[in-house]
Design an enzyme around this catalytic site. Structure first.
Site, mmCIF file in Angstrom:
data_model
loop_
_atom_site.group_PDB
_atom_site.id
_atom_site.type_symbol
_atom_site.label_atom_id
_atom_site.label_comp_id
_atom_site.label_asym_id
_atom_site.label_seq_id
_atom_site.Cartn_x
_atom_site.Cartn_y
_atom_site.Cartn_z
ATOM 1 C CE LYS A 286 -5.672 -3.350 8.328
ATOM 2 N NZ LYS A 286 -5.978 -2.321 7.314
ATOM 3 C CG ASP A 298 -7.612 -8.491 4.521
ATOM 4 O OD1 ASP A 298 -8.482 -8.025 3.759
ATOM 5 O OD2 ASP A 298 -6.435 -8.060 4.567
ATOM 6 N NE ARG A 361 -3.208 -1.701 -3.017
ATOM 7 C CZ ARG A 361 -3.768 -0.502 -2.915
ATOM 8 N NH1 ARG A 361 -3.261 0.525 -3.571
ATOM 9 N NH2 ARG A 361 -4.821 -0.318 -2.158
HETATM 10 N N1 BES Z 1 -7.619 -5.318 4.200
HETATM 11 C C1 BES Z 1 -7.493 -3.923 4.057
HETATM 12 C C2 BES Z 1 -8.759 -3.259 3.499
HETATM 13 C C3 BES Z 1 -9.965 -3.266 4.401
HETATM 14 C C4 BES Z 1 -10.156 -2.222 5.293
HETATM 15 C C5 BES Z 1 -10.898 -4.257 4.318
HETATM 16 C C6 BES Z 1 -11.269 -2.216 6.105
HETATM 17 C C7 BES Z 1 -12.028 -4.252 5.131
HETATM 18 C C8 BES Z 1 -12.201 -3.221 6.026
HETATM 19 C C9 BES Z 1 -6.328 -3.578 3.130
HETATM 20 O O1 BES Z 1 -5.261 -4.451 3.159
HETATM 21 C C10 BES Z 1 -5.824 -2.231 3.523
HETATM 22 O O2 BES Z 1 -5.373 -2.096 4.622
HETATM 23 N N2 BES Z 1 -5.935 -1.273 2.614
HETATM 24 C C11 BES Z 1 -5.511 0.054 2.884
HETATM 25 C C12 BES Z 1 -4.881 0.595 1.617
HETATM 26 C C13 BES Z 1 -4.212 1.931 1.776
HETATM 27 C C14 BES Z 1 -3.010 1.801 2.703
HETATM 28 C C15 BES Z 1 -3.800 2.428 0.419
HETATM 29 C C16 BES Z 1 -6.733 0.896 3.279
HETATM 30 O O3 BES Z 1 -7.813 0.682 2.738
HETATM 31 O O4 BES Z 1 -6.590 1.734 4.160
HETATM 32 ZN ZN ZN Z 2 -5.739 -6.428 3.685
HETATM 33 ZN ZN ZN Z 3 -3.885 -3.970 4.707
#
Ligand code: BES
Ligand code: ZN
Ligand code: ZN
Length: 512
Positions: A286, A298, A361
């Protein structure tokens, strides 16, 4: 025994009338219909006003208080034996979303109680909020939620003493039926509190083992069956997807299955939760790193399902319930999984990893496949902080729901959400979106081909591949697990969103 940090003790009880209570505060909830041009309109309020030494009429006459939504006005109580202060709390005029509004009033009452360092608060009122048992129950839940704070890790003796001094909340003059509502409310509030303590705990404290241990203790104490699978067992069982995500962490993953099986159950439901105790993104890290802030939340889905089953069991609802929590951490290390890896999941379907940050997922693929194949529930409800795109769609105001394989589940969940005072909104589950995750060298890819489009639905279409066509609803709580901005939720910190929804879904499925 793993211990949780201390939180403010709140005892909620009922008394027949407000007289001779020597409370610190009498909180009177009034709405705009109770007052008109500075005068008490509702005749039932006259005697309450008299027993408070005319405090209500005085504040109304000064126009210090008109019943506006969540407005407050304070005066000293001139009738000695009743209370030190009278705090009027506005119920507004809107009557929609009553459960959430009732909870918001409860939050407000707590806020005022803490502001005045009160030890004893009497709550009464004439407004619509006191008429129905379920709204009184929501007010009680709100009071408990409002008194909650994740404590400083270095509590002073004084602060500890303050937390240990109970706040007594007495609802005055309730009808008999509302008492039962209060008992249920305290069960639900206990579960929400534990859920929030786990959500707010720092990720070096709330590791998969910590969450599993805390919840094993809670579930066993409620008479439930608990099974916890660690790394070795998960590898043997074929949880290759979950083990891949957990690979980069020195904290052992934990897969927790709790069962509540009452003899009178006619149907069964499994609540499945994403339990990433920290999500750095892995090698698809991230960036900027500020996006990692808050990723301790999370694991909210896991905290929600584990605490929901405890509440449902204590409420003795006649439905068989499983709570399934997949707890692990998404970190970077020589053993971490990579972009390009192909993983074989619990049900044999394969996943090509195209982004290690879409880890939820992947973990859930094993968890859902196990649930469908081994637990065989009639319905599966799964909570996850799955996508940032959910926040783009609904902000911090509601959770997206993605129902599959059922004509009735969307209504069941939506209606349960209304009763729970927790907002949900149906999201697209169109086939074309599913095409987006079709794989080339594996069955599915873990991100969509149309980069960024319908991100939340893409996640949902991926997940539904693992439920064997069982009635299934994915609930994306990314926007509401923490920092919830909706009516009746505390700001900034954890929300416990989902506990009340699960209880109401269980109620609906059980026909109670
Ligand atoms: N845990 C995150 C989603 C999330 C983001 C929750 C911000 C709360 C606040 C998840 O694991 C994630 O990183 N999802 C990605 C998916 C993408 C790479 C397809 C996202 O949302 O950017
Ligand atoms: Zn996540
Ligand atoms: Zn993630």
């Amino acid at each position: 025994m793993t211990t949780l940090p201390p939180v403010k003790i709140v005892n909620i009880s009922t008394i027949p009338a407000i007289s001779n209570q020597s409370a610190d505060i009498v909180a009177v909830v009034l709405d705009e219909t109770d007052l008109e041009q500075g005068k008490i309109k509702n005749s039932g309020l006259q005697s309450l006003d008299a027993s408070l030494g005319g405090a209500i009429s005085a504040l109304a006459e000064l126009k210090d208080f008109e019943g506006k939504w969540l407005s407050t006005a304070v005066t000293l109580c001139t009738v000695n034996s009743v209370a030190k202060r009278v705090v009027l709390v506005g119920g507004g005029k809107k009557t929609d979303e009553k459960p959430a509004r009732a909870r918001a009033i409860g939050l407000k009452i707590s806020e005022e109680a803490l502001r005045f360092k009160a030890k004893k608060v009497t709550v009464c009122g004439s407004s619509t909020f006191f008429a129905a048992a379920e709204l009184v129950a929501q007010m009680a839940v709100g009071v408990r939620m409002g008194a909650y704070k994740y404590p400083n890790s270095n509590l002073t003796a004084e602060a500890r003493k303050e937390l240990e001094t109970p706040l007594e909340i007495q609802f005055a003059g309730l009808s008999a039926g509302a008492d039962a509502g209060l008992k249920d409310a305290s069960i639900v509030a206990d579960s929400i509190e534990t859920c929030r303590l786990l959500q707010d705990a720092p990720p070096n404290v709330a590791t998969p083992k910590y969450v599993a241990q805390v919840m094993t203790d809670k579930a066993r104490a409620a008479g439930l069956t608990v099974q916890v699978y660690g790394a070795e067992k998960l590898r043997q069982m074929g949880f290759n997807a979950m083990m891949a995500v957990a690979g980069g962490s020195c904290n052992e993953p934990q897969f927790v299955v709790v069962e509540y099986a009452p003899v009178n159950a006619k149907t069964s439901v499994a609540f499945v939760g994403k339990g990433l105790t920290m999500d750095t993104g892995g090698y698809s890290i991230k960036t900027p790193s500020t996006h990692q802030v808050g990723m301790k939340y999370d694991m909210s889905g896991a905290a929600v399902v584990l605490n929901s089953v405890v509440a449902i069991a204590k409420l003795q609802l006649p439905v068989r319930v499983f709570a399934v929590a997949a707890l692990c951490e998404n970190m970077i290390d020589a053993h971490a999984y990579r972009v390009g890896d192909v993983l074989t999941t619990y049900n044999g379907k394969t996943i090509e990893v195209l982004n290690t940050d879409a880890e939820g997922r992947i973990v859930l693929s094993d968890a859902l496949a196990y649930t469908a194949k081994d637990l065989k529930p009639d319905t599966i409800i799964e909570y996850s902080t799955l996508t940032g795109a959910m926040i783009t769609a609904l902000g911090h105001l509601g959770a997206g729901i993605f129902p599959f394989n059922s004509d009735t589940l969307q209504d069941t969940v939506s209606n349960a959400a209304k009763a729970a005072g927790e907002r949900v909104w149906p999201m697209p589950t169109w086939d074309e979106i599913g095409e987006d995750v079709k794989g080339t060298i594996a069955d599915v890819n873990n991100i969509g081909a149309t980069a960024g489009a319908c991100g939340s639905s893409v996640g949902a279409m991926f997940l539904k591949e693992f439920v064997e066509n069982k009635p299934y609803c994915h609930v994306d709580i990314a926007g509401v697990a923490n920092g919830n901005m909706a009516l009746g939720f505390p700001r900034k910190i954890s929300s416990g969103f989902g506990v009340q929804l699960s209880v109401q879904i269980a109620r609906a499925l059980s026909g109670k």
